[in-house]
Design a protein around this motif. Structure first.
Motif, PDB file in Angstrom:
ATOM      1  N   VAL A 400       0.843  -1.206   0.000  1.00 55.09           N
ATOM      2  CA  VAL A 400       0.000   0.000   0.000  1.00 55.09           C
ATOM      3  C   VAL A 400       0.877   1.255   0.000  1.00 55.09           C
ATOM      4  O   VAL A 400       0.641   2.202  -0.748  1.00 55.09           O
ATOM      5  CB  VAL A 400      -0.905  -0.009   1.262  1.00 55.09           C
ATOM      6  CG1 VAL A 400      -1.829   1.192   1.287  1.00 55.09           C
ATOM      7  CG2 VAL A 400      -1.694  -1.302   1.343  1.00 55.09           C
ATOM      8  N   TYR A 401       1.901   1.215   0.830  1.00 49.70           N
ATOM      9  CA  TYR A 401       2.796   2.376   0.936  1.00 49.70           C
ATOM     10  C   TYR A 401       3.421   2.688  -0.432  1.00 49.70           C
ATOM     11  O   TYR A 401       3.462   3.840  -0.862  1.00 49.70           O
ATOM     12  CB  TYR A 401       3.887   2.101   1.975  1.00 49.70           C
ATOM     13  CG  TYR A 401       4.696   3.320   2.321  1.00 49.70           C
ATOM     14  CD1 TYR A 401       4.314   4.154   3.357  1.00 49.70           C
ATOM     15  CD2 TYR A 401       5.842   3.655   1.591  1.00 49.70           C
ATOM     16  CE1 TYR A 401       5.043   5.302   3.663  1.00 49.70           C
ATOM     17  CE2 TYR A 401       6.574   4.788   1.883  1.00 49.70           C
ATOM     18  CZ  TYR A 401       6.170   5.598   2.925  1.00 49.70           C
ATOM     19  OH  TYR A 401       6.895   6.733   3.211  1.00 49.70           O
ATOM     20  N   GLY A 402       3.847   1.645  -1.118  1.00 50.29           N
ATOM     21  CA  GLY A 402       4.463   1.818  -2.440  1.00 50.29           C
ATOM     22  C   GLY A 402       3.487   2.405  -3.444  1.00 50.29           C
ATOM     23  O   GLY A 402       3.826   3.326  -4.198  1.00 50.29           O
ATOM     24  N   LEU A 403       2.251   1.880  -3.454  1.00 51.94           N
ATOM     25  CA  LEU A 403       1.235   2.394  -4.394  1.00 51.94           C
ATOM     26  C   LEU A 403       0.951   3.867  -4.116  1.00 51.94           C
ATOM     27  O   LEU A 403       0.860   4.689  -5.032  1.00 51.94           O
ATOM     28  CB  LEU A 403      -0.066   1.607  -4.238  1.00 51.94           C
ATOM     29  CG  LEU A 403      -0.123   0.240  -4.907  1.00 51.94           C
ATOM     30  CD1 LEU A 403      -1.224  -0.608  -4.305  1.00 51.94           C
ATOM     31  CD2 LEU A 403      -0.339   0.386  -6.409  1.00 51.94           C
ATOM     32  N   HIS A 404       0.794   4.195  -2.835  1.00 51.01           N
ATOM     33  CA  HIS A 404       0.451   5.577  -2.458  1.00 51.01           C
ATOM     34  C   HIS A 404       1.566   6.570  -2.784  1.00 51.01           C
ATOM     35  O   HIS A 404       1.338   7.767  -2.824  1.00 51.01           O
ATOM     36  CB  HIS A 404       0.152   5.654  -0.952  1.00 51.01           C
ATOM     37  CG  HIS A 404      -1.171   5.065  -0.571  1.00 51.01           C
ATOM     38  ND1 HIS A 404      -1.745   5.241   0.663  1.00 51.01           N
ATOM     39  CD2 HIS A 404      -2.047   4.305  -1.263  1.00 51.01           C
ATOM     40  CE1 HIS A 404      -2.915   4.616   0.718  1.00 51.01           C
ATOM     41  NE2 HIS A 404      -3.115   4.035  -0.443  1.00 51.01           N
ATOM     42  N   HIS A 405       2.799   6.051  -2.944  1.00 54.11           N
ATOM     43  CA  HIS A 405       3.928   6.959  -3.232  1.00 54.11           C
ATOM     44  C   HIS A 405       4.426   6.819  -4.666  1.00 54.11           C
ATOM     45  O   HIS A 405       5.503   7.310  -4.997  1.00 54.11           O
ATOM     46  CB  HIS A 405       5.074   6.717  -2.235  1.00 54.11           C
ATOM     47  CG  HIS A 405       4.757   7.225  -0.871  1.00 54.11           C
ATOM     48  ND1 HIS A 405       3.981   6.520   0.025  1.00 54.11           N
ATOM     49  CD2 HIS A 405       5.052   8.388  -0.244  1.00 54.11           C
ATOM     50  CE1 HIS A 405       3.845   7.219   1.132  1.00 54.11           C
ATOM     51  NE2 HIS A 405       4.473   8.361   0.997  1.00 54.11           N
ATOM     52  N   ASN A 406       3.627   6.155  -5.495  1.00 51.77           N
ATOM     53  CA  ASN A 406       4.035   5.987  -6.887  1.00 51.77           C
ATOM     54  C   ASN A 406       3.697   7.260  -7.677  1.00 51.77           C
ATOM     55  O   ASN A 406       2.521   7.623  -7.795  1.00 51.77           O
ATOM     56  CB  ASN A 406       3.283   4.778  -7.474  1.00 51.77           C
ATOM     57  CG  ASN A 406       3.754   4.440  -8.870  1.00 51.77           C
ATOM     58  OD1 ASN A 406       4.292   5.289  -9.575  1.00 51.77           O
ATOM     59  ND2 ASN A 406       3.566   3.196  -9.262  1.00 51.77           N
TER      60      ASN A 406
END
Ligand code: HEM
Length: 509
Positions: A400-406
């Motif tokens: 989730v963290y990765g998606l939100h910071h993409n």
């Protein structure tokens, strides 16, 4: 060793080891196409996760270096895929298949049993979710506004001691307030966490979260047999007793109180002094699996899933507001228009609906700092994805963290821009790129409760205090102990907000 003993040993090895080895060889074959970070013999990538503060950094690095589906070894074989691929996330979350949680969730099972959060997504889960869903209806929440309000007023008073501090960690204050709220709203009982933060119950909840993370990435502790001989096991047994005793006592007490109460039934069960526990108790006869133990497990689940998450979201929202004063001013303009300068007026559901900008602020904070930065699903029915197979038994760790910071989904991902969430269609028309509450059949049941709690509490806090950056500037050290936290605290400064004298409405600092 006698010949018979040797033969028995060989047979045992064949029975246990060969199927285990074959299963893992299958994983290796099917997952061949996914890259993996360098690993240590027998330990795999486990050494990368010795510190909870390493998760965000390491997973970020994995995704950057190896792509949006990365194979992870915890031990000698690959057992997990770290997934930030939009299509795969969508495929997993939107489906009615593969509803079981990842293996790590079992480590919470002694505490939460088969409560909604960690149980398998079978027919029992379905009937419990169906039963609990009406308890999270907005109409029911009106009953909770008073709880949110009184506990936040207490927080306002507690924060007075920090008025002269050049900076302080606001997180412990919010954590205790949020625990008070969930206890009162879910169980109808006050644990006075804000007055007694050292209580065994409060400390046990935080210990359980730490033990969970210790187990998840330690190959020795992941083994059920070896685990039983560890200190972590003994500590877990101790805190579980405290946690279960507490919730069982409350359930028993509430059952007696309900029997004595004169009930006025409405479509949700009760009209007065409604709590989540009451609603479950009233409906229990409709679902045979809702035994006393199952009720305790659901209540423990609300306590666990509902307090740390909301506290993290509120703490990070306040941190963002302290760093971006012009955004805090915009929130205040909205609150001034709603409360016409009245610091003490109670919050109504109508007010909550009008707090559109504050809602966008909370959503943006949930994007940058998702309280549950990773959650996992167990593949129980093999998945066809991009022409290949993801086999049964693999755990998908959704990043989730990765998606939100993409930056592809959120340009300038590290910038706090609540305006992203002001439109009707969401920030980018890609619903699975923003999943702080998960999505699909197993999404967060408490999402509306949490938003209401946060909007109420923040609107009260902001009417009393201005939040300022700490001096010197505080850099968060993010840590993923199930719920996102900052290992060096969430430090801010506060100043009492003074009512404006030049204008009939509004506040100044
Ligand atoms: C900002 C606050 C919150 C956040 C970010 C959040 C996030 C989440 C996420 C990501 C999940 C899915 C986890 C997974 O798939 O493993 C989840 C599930 C769940 N949450 Fe929340 N949550 C919040 C507040 C709450 C509250 C206040 C409650 C209860 C009062 C609650 C109760 C639950 C339950 C029971 C589930 C399991 C649902 C199911 O599997 O059917 N949550 N939450």
């Amino acid at each position: 060793m006698s010949v018979i003993a040797v033969i028995l040993l060989v047979i045992t090895i064949c029975i246990v080891f060969i199927p285990w080895y074959n299963k893992h060889r299958r994983y290796i074959k099917h997952l061949e196409r996914y890259p993996s970070p360098p690993r240590v013999f027998l330990l795999g990538n486990a050494l990368d996760f010795r510190q909870p503060t390493a998760f965000i950094r390491k997973f970020g690095e994995y995704a950057r270096l190896y792509g949006d589906v990365v194979k992870i070894y915890v031990g000698p074989f690959p057992t997990k895929l770290l997934v930030s691929n939009y299509k795969l996330v969508e495929q997993v979350l939107s489906s009615n298949k593969n509803l079981n949680k990842g293996k790590e969730y079992q480590y919470l099972s002694k505490w939460l049993g088969r409560g909604l959060l960690i149980c398998d997504g079978d027919s029992r889960w379905k009937s419990h979710r169906k039963l609990l869903l009406p308890s999270f209806h907005v109409q029911v929440f009106e009953e909770f506004l008073h709880v949110f309000e009184t506990k936040t007023q207490l927080l306002v008073r507690k924060l007075e001691t920090e008025l002269d501090s050049s900076s302080f960690d606001i997180q412990p204050y919010i954590q205790l307030c949020s625990l008070d709220i969930i206890c009162e709203a879910a169980l109808g009982t006050s644990i006075h966490a804000q007055e007694d933060g050292d209580s065994d119950y409060v400390k046990s909840i935080s210990t359980m979260c730490t033990l969970f993370i210790k187990r998840s990435f330690n190959p020795r502790l992941r083994n059920n047999f070896l685990y039983k001989y560890s200190d972590v096991y003994r500590e877990e047994e101790r805190v579980i007793k405290i946690l279960h005793r507490h919730s069982s006592e409350i359930v028993e007490r509430r059952k007696k109180e309900l029997q004595q109460m004169e009930l006025v039934q409405d479509e949700f069960g009760l009209k007065k002094k409604l709590t989540l526990l009451d609603l479950v108790l009233v409906k229990r006869n409709d679902v045979p699996t809702l035994t006393d133990i199952a009720i305790r497990e659901e209540i423990d689940t609300f306590m666990f899933a509902g307090h740390d998450t909301t506290a993290a979201a509120m703490g990070f929202t306040i941190f963002c507001l302290s760093e971006y004063p012009h955004i805090q001013n915009k929130v205040m303009d909205e609150l001034n228009a709603i409360f016409v300068g009245d610091v003490n007026r109670s919050v109504t559901l109508q007010d909550i609906n009008e707090m559109r900008y504050l809602e966008a602020v909370i959503k943006e904070a949930l994007r940058i700092y998702p309280p549950v930065p990773y959650y996992s699903r167990m593949v129980t029915e093999e998945l066809n994805f991009e022409g290949g197979i993801i086999p049964q038994g693999i755990s998908l760790l959704l990043d989730v963290y990765g998606l939100h910071h993409n930056p592809e989904y959120f340009p300038d991902p590290d910038k706090f821009l609540p305006e992203r969430f002001l439109g009707d269609r969401g920030p980018n028309g890609l619903p699975y790129s923003y999943i702080p509450f998960s999505a699909g059949p197993r999404s967060c049941i408490g999402q509306k409760f949490a938003m209401l709690e946060m909007k109420t509490a923040l609107s009260i806090l902001l009417r009393h205090y201005e939040f300022l950056p700490s001096t010197p500037k505080h850099i968060l050290s993010l840590s993923a102990v199930i719920v996102l936290s900052s290992s060096n605290g969430v430090r801010v400064r506060i100043r009492r907000r003074i009512k404006r004298t030049t204008s009939p409405t509004g506040y100044n600092s």
